[in-house]
Design an enzyme around this catalytic site. Structure first.
Site, PDB file in Angstrom:
ATOM      1  N   TYR A 438       0.805  -1.228   0.000  1.00 38.70           N
ATOM      2  CA  TYR A 438       0.000   0.000   0.000  1.00 38.70           C
ATOM      3  C   TYR A 438       0.835   1.273   0.000  1.00 38.70           C
ATOM      4  O   TYR A 438       2.041   1.243   0.166  1.00 38.70           O
ATOM      5  CB  TYR A 438      -1.062   0.000   1.088  1.00 38.70           C
ATOM      6  CG  TYR A 438      -0.677  -0.042   2.544  1.00 38.70           C
ATOM      7  CD1 TYR A 438       0.589   0.206   3.004  1.00 38.70           C
ATOM      8  CD2 TYR A 438      -1.671  -0.330   3.491  1.00 38.70           C
ATOM      9  CE1 TYR A 438       0.881   0.180   4.346  1.00 38.70           C
ATOM     10  CE2 TYR A 438      -1.382  -0.359   4.844  1.00 38.70           C
ATOM     11  CZ  TYR A 438      -0.095  -0.100   5.271  1.00 38.70           C
ATOM     12  OH  TYR A 438       0.187  -0.128   6.602  1.00 38.70           O
ATOM     13  N   GLU A 439       0.131   2.393  -0.279  1.00 39.67           N
ATOM     14  CA  GLU A 439       0.747   3.710  -0.509  1.00 39.67           C
ATOM     15  C   GLU A 439       1.737   3.678  -1.667  1.00 39.67           C
ATOM     16  O   GLU A 439       2.768   4.341  -1.651  1.00 39.67           O
ATOM     17  CB  GLU A 439       1.426   4.239   0.756  1.00 39.67           C
ATOM     18  CG  GLU A 439       0.559   4.260   1.982  1.00 39.67           C
ATOM     19  CD  GLU A 439      -0.798   4.914   1.765  1.00 39.67           C
ATOM     20  OE1 GLU A 439      -0.938   5.713   0.817  1.00 39.67           O
ATOM     21  OE2 GLU A 439      -1.728   4.623   2.533  1.00 39.67           O
ATOM     22  N   GLY A 440       1.407   2.916  -2.693  1.00 41.16           N
ATOM     23  CA  GLY A 440       2.282   2.755  -3.847  1.00 41.16           C
ATOM     24  C   GLY A 440       3.158   1.542  -3.656  1.00 41.16           C
ATOM     25  O   GLY A 440       3.997   1.499  -2.754  1.00 41.16           O
TER      26      GLY A 440
END
Length: 592
Positions: A438-440
């Protein structure tokens, strides 16, 4: 199960003497952030993390969260009380603007505090993590009216915040977002559905402010047509009336591998008349506004990698010291397994990776503060901004990758008991697995490091980092710390990064090359940077106690281990990078 004990001395030392916090405080005028104040804050945070938050971790993992028919998410026992104590004690406001109730302390001072929250209970800690990012986005991009209406309650922690990007058809590629926003006076009516929304609904705070990406009518196609909106769960009613529930709600919860106690919601906006939202920043500039939050979140997700590694390391350390099995070399009778060389190898790997990752994360966050300093010369601010930008994908990428290794080794140290849920060590492994995603994803972080952070400035920021490493390598401190063999290994590793960067710049017009080598480039650059910080740590520890104390000796041994057993990985990263895309892309996709 091991109780969590925050390593406050290690945290304070790394922040002050390795990451550059002391220099940043002087340069940026943070007179209140003295060494005594830092120590006092960390000690109090450690007590809170250990006694209030940590006891909720195991029960949260076992029971998870529940979504009722009324659309309310019920959190596990103890979560709400812990959060209320967190907010009432002022922990949510450390680094924020005093105009809105913040304490005005450096962002980087809040980082070791947040490390404690995530180590104590990562699922719980995700709630303040997202809130912090939402506050950052609103502080930098919101109108004065929006700031006045939202920030005080969010900074106090009595309201929380979320990030709403992903939709069923639009994940890492946000160009396909379909959520709509229609103007309605001074506000907008939001209609659409978002998925994977962390802490999108819960019972711990009075209100939740959702930051939602959506499209205005006739907006340009793709990411250039996305705007950002603040959508509160509750709208302020007329004076004397209760707040009004906005037209947004959680419609389901995801069942996940880990972080069971963190509600990951499918959020529906506008099932009736449309959820009331307020524009953040300018129209069609939503992605740029959201990246304020994303960059903050990427650093703190990297910090989560440090946190979960520390928690797993502590549990393994306690177990291997108590578990008696077999006879260690040179001993008679049964031995604690920490005396067996292979167990010692695993423990040193966990310890060295965790401490190096902490130094990397703290250094990246100090650079963020340095770049924002009002009294800092422009050329220094620009250099520190380049450093912060360069380190952000490394912090997010490398610190979350090593968390996979450290939490896995913690299970291995437990042997068969590690595979049994009752010991609790498997939870850290399961919880850690979301971090590279997550978050890229870390693949995206690697492409960011090659593209935006290396190619865009022709390798300037990377060259500055390499210059700093070479300066340290040629210093008297390094000569006193490293044998000739380790010195040569470090110099070679620096040269590896230089060669890799040159190859990336020379082959910039070959899209398959950059995409293929990006991950190995990230791991190479991060590992060498971590080695440098490990060396700095050993040098600073020697200065602190004149090289005569156990702390200094431990730092030296940890640095030696990193240089002997972790740094050699760099030759493999470079070999794969040199090989390029040929064997990666050769097999036809139909043959997979």
């Amino acid at each position: 199960m091991t109780e969590y004990r925050a390593p406050t001395r290690e945290m304070a030392f790394t922040l002050q003497h390795v990451a550059g916090f002391a220099e940043m405080v002087k340069a940026c005028g943070y007179e209140d952030a003295s060494e005594d104040v830092v120590s006092a804050i960390l000690e109090e945070a450690a007590k809170f993390a250990g006694s209030v938050i940590a006891p909720t971790n195991a029960i949260g993992d076992r029971t998870g969260v529940r979504l009722g028919q009324d659309g309310v998410v019920t959190t596990p026992d103890g979560f709400r009380d812990a959060y209320q104590q967190y907010a009432d004690s002022g922990w949510a406001s450390l680094q924020f603007d005093p105009e809105f109730g913040g304490q005005g302390l450096p962002f980087s001072l809040a980082i070791p505090v947040q490390e404690m929250w995530h180590a104590a209970n990562m699922a719980w800690g995700l709630c303040p993590l997202l809130s912090q990012g939402a506050v950052e986005a609103l502080s930098e991009n919101g109108s004065d009216t929006l700031k006045q209406s939202l920030l005080a309650n969010m900074i106090s922690g009595h309201w929380t915040g979320t990030m709403n990007l992903t939709e069923p058809q639009s994940g890492s590629d946000l160009s396909g977002i379909r959520t709509q926003a229609v103007p309605d006076g001074d506000a907008y009516r939001i209609k659409g559905q978002k998925i994977f929304i962390t802490w999108g609904e819960h019972d711990m705070a009075e209100n939740i402010v959702h930051l939602v990406l959506a499209r205005l009518p006739n907006a340009p196609q793709g990411v250039k047509g996305i705007s950002l909106f603040a959508v509160p769960k509750y709208l302020s009613g007329k004076p004397g009336e209760d707040p009004v529930r906005n037209d947004c709600r959680a419609v389901s919860l995801e069942h996940k591998l880990g972080i069971h106690a963190s509600p990951t919601c499918v959020m529906s906006y506008g099932d009736n008349d449309g959820a009331i939202g307020y524009l953040v920043g300018e129209e069609n500039q939503g992605l740029a506004c959201m990246f304020t939050m994303m960059n903050n979140a990427r650093l703190t997700v990297g910090l989560q990698g440090v946190s979960i590694s520390e928690r797993a390391y502590q549990q393994a350390r306690d177990y291997v010291s108590e578990r008696v099995q077999g006879t260690a070399p040179g001993e008679q009778g049964l031995s604690p397994i920490i005396r067996h060389p292979d167990v010692r190898r695993m423990m040193m790997t966990m310890k060295s990776l965790t401490e190096a990752a902490r130094a990397l994360a703290y250094t990246g966050c100090v650079a963020v503060d340095f770049a924002k300093g009002n009294d800092v010369p422009d050329e220094v601010k620009a250099r520190q901004q380049r450093r912060a930008d360069l380190l952000t994908p490394m912090v997010k990428g490398w610190c979350t990758e090593i968390a996979q290794e450290v939490t896995s080794l913690a299970i291995q140290c437990h042997g068969g008991m590690g595979f049994i849920e009752e010991t609790g060590v498997a939870q850290h492994y399961r919880d850690a697995r979301i971090l590279p995603i997550y978050e890229g994803t870390n693949g995206i972080q690697a492409l960011d490091l090659i593209g935006r952070k290396t190619l865009r400035d022709q390798g300037k920021a990377m060259a500055e980092l390499l210059d700093d490493m070479r300066t340290w390598s040629s210093s008297d401190s390094a000569s006193n710390l490293l044998t000739q063999e380790r010195q040569a290994r470090f110099d070679q590793a620096i040269a590896f990064v230089e060669e890799a960067t040159r190859l990336v710049l020379e082959r910039r017009d070959e899209p398959l090359f950059a995409g293929t080598v990006a991950f190995n480039y990230l791991m190479l650059c991060s590992t060498v940077t971590a080695a440098w910080l490990t060396l700095k740590s050993a040098g600073a520890a020697r200065e602190q106690d004149a090289g005569e104390g156990a702390f200094s000796a431990g730092k030296q041994i940890t640095a030696n281990f990193f240089f002997d057993h972790i740094l050699p990985r760099c030759s493999g990263y470079l070999a794969a990078l040199r090989a390029g895309e040929e064997s990666v892309m050769a097999l036809p996709e139909t043959d997979f």
